[in-house]
Design a protein around this motif. Structure first.
Motif: not given
Length: 160
Positions: A48-61
């Motif tokens: 997705l070209e997003e920083p999913l591995s480093v952001v918090d869970y709310v932001e992941k969602q």
């Protein structure tokens, strides 16, 4: 009985990723794929070209839903010692009939591993496109690049 997690889902979801049941680490953290060695967030972050591995869970969602991707599990509850799917006993299946109302644009269901993939036939009968993909679990030792290629082939990262 262990209780699963609520789905990451909204009316804009076009693709749903289904796992089997949360790991002990995920249940303890109350979020999907919380085990640090699970490659789920890293893999989707690349797709997705997003920083999913480093952001918090709310932001992941939030980021997943922005990309029209939902996450859930096939089992709502079960007995299990440890984290392996092979140890799941007495599972109760989630109520997928709610998807027609809660995610009316859903058209593709991707299964994170073979255990979840046992449900592909039911989803195909409901008219959904299905993909059984390599598990992101650290227990499944296929190389990351090979997993990534298979997940990319399923269209993850494509719009809608």
């Amino acid at each position: 009985m262990l209780q699963g997690l609520p789905p990451i889902l909204d009316v804009g979801v076009a693709t749903l990723i289904l796992g089997s049941f949360p790991s002990p680490a995920s249940l303890a953290a109350a979020h999907y794929y919380a085990h640090r060695q699970n490659q789920f967030w890293r893999l989707l972050g690349v797709l997705l070209e997003e920083p999913l591995s480093v952001v918090d869970y709310v932001e992941k969602q939030r980021l997943l839903l922005r990309h029209h991707i939902g996450v859930w599990d096939v089992y709502q509850q079960c007995l299990r010692q440890g984290a392996l799917d092979a140890a799941i006993q007495s599972p109760a299946v989630n109520d997928f009939s709610r998807l027609r109302n809660e995610a009316p644009g859903l058209r593709r269901v991707c299964f994170n591993g073979q255990t979840a993939g046992k449900f592909a036939g039911w989803f195909q009968q409901q008219g959904y496109e299905t993909w059984v993909l390599p598990s992101t679990s650290p227990a499944y030792t296929l190389a990351f690049e090979s997993k990534l290629a298979r997940w990319r082939a399923a269209g993850l990262g494509d719009p809608g």
